[in-house]
Structures are given as structure tokens and as C-alpha cells.
Design an enzyme around this catalytic site. Structure first.
Site, PDB file in Angstrom:
ATOM      1  N   HIS A   1       0.834  -1.204   0.000  1.00 58.39           N
ATOM      2  CA  HIS A   1       0.000   0.000   0.000  1.00 58.39           C
ATOM      3  C   HIS A   1       0.868   1.254   0.000  1.00 58.39           C
ATOM      4  CE1 HIS A   1      -3.783  -2.033   0.291  1.00 58.39           C
ATOM      5  NE2 HIS A   1      -3.466  -2.639   1.408  1.00 58.39           N
TER       6      HIS A   1
ATOM      7  N   GLU B   1      -4.032 -15.548 -28.810  1.00 52.90           N
ATOM      8  CA  GLU B   1      -2.744 -15.743 -28.145  1.00 52.90           C
ATOM      9  C   GLU B   1      -2.134 -17.114 -28.434  1.00 52.90           C
ATOM     10  OE1 GLU B   1      -3.346 -15.360 -23.899  1.00 52.90           O
ATOM     11  OE2 GLU B   1      -5.398 -16.117 -24.066  1.00 52.90           O
TER      12      GLU B   1
ATOM     13  N   ASP C   1       1.693 -14.418 -24.516  1.00 54.91           N
ATOM     14  CA  ASP C   1       1.535 -15.843 -24.812  1.00 54.91           C
ATOM     15  C   ASP C   1       1.691 -16.132 -26.304  1.00 54.91           C
ATOM     16  OD1 ASP C   1       1.355 -17.311 -22.476  1.00 54.91           O
ATOM     17  OD2 ASP C   1      -0.765 -16.869 -22.186  1.00 54.91           O
TER      18      ASP C   1
ATOM     19  N   CYS D   1      -3.537  -6.279 -26.197  1.00 50.83           N
ATOM     20  CA  CYS D   1      -3.540  -6.022 -24.755  1.00 50.83           C
ATOM     21  C   CYS D   1      -2.304  -6.585 -24.060  1.00 50.83           C
ATOM     22  CB  CYS D   1      -4.801  -6.594 -24.104  1.00 50.83           C
ATOM     23  SG  CYS D   1      -4.975  -8.385 -24.243  1.00 50.83           S
TER      24      CYS D   1
END
Length: 542
Positions: free
Chosen positions: A191, A433, A457, A504
Site C-alpha cells: 500500500h 494468443e 503468450d 492487450c
């Protein structure tokens, strides 16, 4: 000059004097109390005071950094109200007749050790949180503020060098004075690291034994990207990093000017520029960096960060939050991609000799539809709160897509029967992929609304190189002509069938390939939030 290598967790360069705050935990002594009941009441009063302090800190954080960051302090309040936490402390006081400070300290250490020992990175971060809230209760008990925020110190800009910084200490750093920070402990996913990035503070963690309180007052240069720290830099190093700092700040200024500007080339070619996320809290960074949508919501993190199966309600709430915050902007959610390098204990997956080619992603969903249906119900229910699309990973055949769509239709029929609203026209796409999906791209495009190319991938399977094996770095070239040709084939097949095709994977943010992707005709690029504005700048200069 002393050079230290740490872990850069928040980009930027800072040059200034070191300040080592007195953040050491006060030694808590154990002593016997005459009235355990009164000591229990003393603890409860201190806990309630700490909760009030956390509420105030939450409001301050929400006002300055947004609701997503403020949620951390909601978690801290829940920790203090946790019956198990309070019962442990009160039992210690009652059974051993010890003082409240000792009982809180002892409980904090045991709870922190339990969290740290869990085989889950998200739960491991809870160790620091339980210590943070317990320190706050102890400070109330001994009526001492303590920590960085209480240390007024010099009015000049400085770099904080500390053993560790709790999230509550980090959020209270005076940004008018603190130029950045370096800590001995910490991780990139803590955090504290997330807060540093939100606050725009250069930060480095994990310098370990290189932490020296005696460096207080010395000049330092820190590079939050590389993780390098220079103590007492020589003239050449100081000049170099002052120049880099000026260039970086000018770059940030130029990038901020791009917010709200269209993502298009000088000749008018438009590209949709989206961002990748792993959890709902990441949306703050998506919005801050002016992404036009979310091209990859890695839903598997909802499974990876849970100790047991995430329920439909839990998932629905996560998807709803993201959809609502993004408004009309598209949110592409990848259905769970568990397996290979992402293992979850409660899935009880058998050991595989070659997990990258094994039982993973859509193969789990299609053979265990009871798991898949829970996620699909949550996604469909959330679809009325925004603009959600469903993306299927690791597709190799048309039959897999048809089977997935059949299950989706079954879920839709269930929801209709229950009179639960959902987006009847929700988009369904597939990740490209695998070489098989590229070869079958024309047939797949006839079944779906969009393609999104997962270049990580796709590179692995096209070049037969394990992406987890560092020895194969020279062979696993994502710029390989074979990989780029695969991408072109997928884009062309999509366009032949009137659907859009995006990227992506990591290659989407590779500025060396931006011209290539534009020439191929890629419709959308989805990248880490911090890569959005640099990529927009590159596209606008093409």
C-alpha cells in the site's frame, strides 16, 4: 559516493538532503496489572480513539487522492473492529493480567506472522497493515503521536530515509517538503508503494542492510525508476541526474497537456487507447492517465487474492464498481485465466509437467461450468451499470467459442427467469494468443464481436519459448517477424469480418512498434495506465 540498488516503485528523480525520521516503534514493556477489567476498558477506549483517527485520515485521503486510496483506511478500521483481534487482546489481558500495550503488541506480532506466512501476496500485505493499526492503538495508550507525520523537522525539501513507512505515515507526508523516500523494507505491491505512485513521489524500497541512520543530513539522489540511490554523489553524477530530473519533469508537463486530446496520428488515423487493470482499485490510475477505456481487466486476481471461491456477489460488486466508475467507456473483462504460472490452491489443480500447455483458462471454464457460470452471472448482472464486454482467453478452436457462448446463453436464460436485468447486447470477444487462433481467425471472427491479441503468450507459443525461463531471453524475441506476421494476420481477418482488433499484451506499450501497429491497422491498444500518455504522445507524432 555510495551507490545503493533498491526496488524502484514510483517513478521520478529527487535530489536533496536525507532526513531519517524517528519512526522506531517504542519499546513496550510487560507488567502485571491489578485490575484486568479496567485494563480491558482502557484498551477499548484507545481502540475507539484510533478508529476516530482513522476516519479522519480516511476523509483526508479521499479528498486528496480519491476514494480508492481511502478504502485502505476503511480496511484498517475493520481490522480494529475485528472480533478475533479484540478477543485475542482482551484474553491476554484477562488471563495473564498484562498491560494493554503489551497485549496489543503481542497480538499484532502474532497476527502479522500469520499473514506473512500465507501463500498469497495480497494477504501478505495485511501483515504491515495489522502492525500499522496496532502501533496507532499503542500510541494512543501511551499518549504519543510518533511517526513521520509528527516529526516537523526542517522546512526545506528533503528525502525521507526510513526503516519502513506505514501507509498511514506515507499519506501524511508533507508533499511541500518531502521530495521522495527510500525504505529498507517494503515491496512494489505494498500500500505504501501504491500511495507513493498516487502522490507522485519518487520512491525506492527494499534497500535492506544498506539503510544507515548515520546518512541523515547527507545529500542524496534517488531514481524511482531504476531503484538507484546515490549518497554524497560526485559532481558528474549530481549534474547528470539534475539534468535527467529536469527532462523528466518537462516530459510530465507535456504529457499532462495531452489529457483530453484525441489519440490520432498527424494524418488523422484514430486508435482507441485503453488501459489494463487487475483489481477495482486500479481504476483510479486509469482515470488519472486519461485512458479511453479498459481493454483488459484480469479477473483472475479476484481468485488469486481470495482464500476460497469468490462468490457471485463478491465478483458482481467488483465488476459493478469498475463499470460505474468508467461510465460509458468500455470495460473488457477477461474471464478467469487460472493455471500455468497463476496457481490457486483451492482449485486443486494437479501438478503438470508443462503447465503452459496444460489445464488452464478456458479449458477449466468449459470442463467446470459451475465455476464459469458464477463469473458469467456476476458479469451479466454488472453489465447494466456500465459498458462491459466479455473476453475469452486461450482459445484454439471455434468449438471452444461456441461451447462458451452456449453456457453464456444458459446463464442469460437463468437471469431472465429470475427477472434480473443485464445487457442483452453485451459484446463477446476472444484473445488471440495461440497460433491456432491466428490460423482459425476468419472462422473465429464470424463468431465474436472483437479480437484482442495477447502478445505475451502469442510470442511464447509461436516461438516455442517458455516465457518464465530467463535462459531463453535471446530466443523469445517479441519483435520476431513471425510474431508480427501473426499479429497482422489476426488484424486482417478481424477487418474482413467487420470486427475490431486490439492488442492487450506488453507489446502494446512498446514505442518501437507503434508505427508498425498503426501500419498494420490495429484498432485499439491496451497498456499499463502509466503508459497511456507516453503512447498517446507517440501516436500523435506519427
Amino acid at each position: 559516493m555510495k551507490t545503493i540498488q533498491g526496488i524502484g516503485v514510483s517513478a521520478g528523480i529527487a535530489v536533496g538532503a536525507i532526513r531519517v525520521p524517528d519512526t522506531a516503534d517504542r519499546a513496550v514493556e510487560r507488567h502485571v496489572v491489578d485490575d484486568p477489567n479496567a485494563e480491558v476498558e482502557r484498551f477499548r477506549t484507545a481502540r475507539d480513539t484510533a478508529v476516530v483517527q482513522l476516519k479522519q485520515l480516511r476523509d483526508k485521503t479521499a479528498a486528496e487522492f480519491g476514494e480508492d486510496m481511502a478504502e485502505l483506511f476503511d480496511t484498517h478500521q475493520l481490522m480494529l473492529r475485528d472480533p478475533a483481534y479484540a478477543e485475542n487482546i482482551e484474553d491476554l489481558i484477562a488471563s495473564r493480567k498484562v498491560n494493554a500495550e503489551y497485549a496489543v503488541s503481542d497480538t499484532a506480532e502474532r497476527f502479522a506472522a500469520m499473514f506473512a506466512g500465507m501463500d498469497n501476496s495480497y494477504m501478505q500485505t495485511r501483515a504491515a497493515d495489522v502492525k500499522d493499526v496496532s502501533r496507532r492503538v499503542i500510541n494512543v495508550l501511551i499518549d504519543e503521536r510518533g511517526g513521520v507525520a509528527a516529526d516537523e523537522g526542517s522546512s526545506e525539501g528533503h528525502i525521507v530515509l526510513a526503516e519502513d513507512l506505514a501507509p498511514s505515515e506515507t499519506v501524511q507526508l508533507d508533499r511541500a517538503k518531502v521530495l521522495g523516500f527510500v525504505t529498507a523494507k517494503g515491496s512494489a505491491n505494498s500500500h505504501t508503494a501504491i500511495l507513493a505512485r498516487t502522490m507522485g513521489l519518487p520512491a525506492i524500497v527494499g534497500i535492506g542492510d544498506a539503510f544507515e541512520p548515520a546518512d541523515d543530513g547527507h545529500t542524496a539522489v534517488i531514481d524511482g525508476t531504476s531503484g538507484l540511490v546515490f549518497i554524497d554523489p560526485d559532481a558528474a553524477t549530481l549534474a547528470e541526474y539534475q539534468s535527467r530530473k529536469a527532462q523528466y519533469e518537462e516530459h510530465l508537463r507535456l504529457l499532462q497537456e495531452l489529457k483530453g486530446k484525441p489519440t490520432e496520428t498527424k494524418s488523422g488515423q484514430r486508435v482507441r487507447l485503453y488501459a489494463n487493470i487487475g483489481r477495482p482499485s486500479d481504476v483510479a490510475a486509469v482515470l488519472a492517465n486519461d485512458a479511453e477505456g479498459i481493454g483488459l481487466f484480469r479477473s483472475e486476481f479476484l481468485y488469486l487474492e481470495s482464500e476460497d471461491w469468490p462468490t457471485e456477489e463478491f465478483q458482481f460488486e467488483a465488476y459493478r464498481q469498475v463499470a460505474q466508475k468508467m461510465g460509458d467507456r468500455l470495460v473488457v473483462v477477461r474471464t478467469l485465466d487460472i493455471g500455468a504460472d497463476k496457481q490457486v490452491g483451492y482449485f486443486n489443480l494437479e501438478h503438470e509437467g508443462n503447465p503452459a500447455l496444460g489445464y488452464r483458462a478456458i479449458r477449466i471454464c468449459l470442463t467446470r461450468p459451475e465455476i464459469f457460470k458464477v463469473q458469467l452471472r456476476a458479469l451479466l448482472r454488472a453489465s447494466v451499470y456500465g459498458n462491459i464486454a466479455i473476453m475469452l482467453p486461450m482459445i484454439t478452436s471455434v468449438e471452444e467459442v461456441r461451447d462458451a457462448k452456449r453456457i453464456l446463453e444458459e446463464v442469460k436464460e437463468e437471469l431472465r427467469g429470475e427477472h434480473i436485468d443485464f445487457d442483452e447486447r453485451i459484446q463477446v470477444g476472444v484473445m488471440i494468443e495461440t497460433p491456432a487462433s491466428v490460423i482459425m481467425a476468419d472462422e473465429l471472427a464470424a463468431e465474436v464481436d472483437f479480437f484482442s491479441i495477447g502478445t505475451n503468450d502469442l510470442t511464447q507459443y509461436t516461438l516455442a519459448c517458455d516465457r518464465q525461463n530467463p535462459k531463453l531471453g535471446r530466443f523469445a524475441d517479441p519483435h520476431s517477424p513471425a510474431v508480427l506476421r501473426m499479429i497482422r494476420m489476426a488484424v486482417e481477418a478481424a477487418h474482413r469480418h467487420g470486427i475490431w482488433c486490439g492488442i492487450c499484451g506488453e507489446l502494446g506499450a512498446d514505442l518501437n512498434l507503434t508505427d508498425t501497429f498503426l501500419a498494420i491497422g490495429v484498432d485499439e491498444l491496451s497498456v499499463p495506465p502509466t503508459s497511456v500518455l507516453p503512447l498517446r504522445n507517440a501516436i500523435r507524432n506519427c
